[in-house]
Scaffold this active site. Structure first.
Site, PDB file in Angstrom:
ATOM      1  N   ILE A  61      -0.303  -2.888  -3.356  1.00 20.10           N
ATOM      2  CA  ILE A  61      -0.117  -2.660  -1.919  1.00 20.10           C
ATOM      3  C   ILE A  61       1.332  -2.260  -1.636  1.00 20.10           C
ATOM      4  O   ILE A  61       2.251  -2.655  -2.361  1.00 20.10           O
ATOM      5  CB  ILE A  61      -0.538  -3.929  -1.116  1.00 20.10           C
ATOM      6  N   CYS A  62       1.505  -1.456  -0.580  1.00 23.14           N
ATOM      7  CA  CYS A  62       2.844  -1.113  -0.090  1.00 23.14           C
ATOM      8  C   CYS A  62       2.776  -1.173   1.437  1.00 23.14           C
ATOM      9  O   CYS A  62       1.981  -1.952   1.978  1.00 23.14           O
ATOM     10  CB  CYS A  62       3.298   0.251  -0.609  1.00 23.14           C
ATOM     11  N   GLN A  63       3.556  -0.370   2.128  1.00 28.23           N
ATOM     12  CA  GLN A  63       3.532  -0.435   3.597  1.00 28.23           C
ATOM     13  C   GLN A  63       2.339   0.314   4.179  1.00 28.23           C
ATOM     14  O   GLN A  63       1.682  -0.177   5.073  1.00 28.23           O
ATOM     15  CB  GLN A  63       4.839   0.101   4.180  1.00 28.23           C
ATOM     16  N   MET A  89       0.242  -2.799   4.053  1.00 24.20           N
ATOM     17  CA  MET A  89       0.603  -3.930   4.901  1.00 24.20           C
ATOM     18  C   MET A  89       0.497  -3.576   6.382  1.00 24.20           C
ATOM     19  O   MET A  89       0.243  -4.449   7.205  1.00 24.20           O
ATOM     20  CB  MET A  89       2.013  -4.424   4.563  1.00 24.20           C
TER      21      MET A  89
END
Length: 108
Positions: A61-63, A89
């Protein structure tokens, strides 16, 4: 073709205890991350791939999903079973799902 999943499907897997790697920068992670997610910034993913369990499916996961997709492509090419979390996120928090503040806690 890298594997991807949406937030709802990921939330079910996360609740079941799957390993999660957050590839954002430390300041982003500290501002709000998934409880239990391991921080491995995108620029360190290849060098630190050995920290992942090759026998487990790891969610990345990232932004918003772009950096995690690049990480998944690299890790997939190295033989890891990894899944990109689409929306990242941003989508997770938009749904009011739990986040934790502060630096990464030691694993184990």
């Amino acid at each position: 073709m890298p594997k991807t999943t949406d937030i709802a499907t990921f939330a079910e897997a996360y609740a079941a205890g799957v390993p999660v790697v957050d590839v954002r920068e430390p300041y982003e992670y500290e501002a709000g991350h998934l409880p239990g997610a391991r921080l491995i910034p995108l620029g360190e993913v290849v060098a630190r791939a050995g920290e992942l369990d090759q026998d487990a499916t790891t969610y990345v996961i990232c932004q918003a999903g772009g950096r995690s997709l690049r990480a998944v492509e690299a890790l997939d090419a190295a033989g890891y079973d990894v899944v990109n979390v689409e929306g990242g996120m941003s989508a997770w928090t938009a749904q009011g799902r739990p986040v934790e503040l502060g630096p990464e806690q030691p694993q184990g």
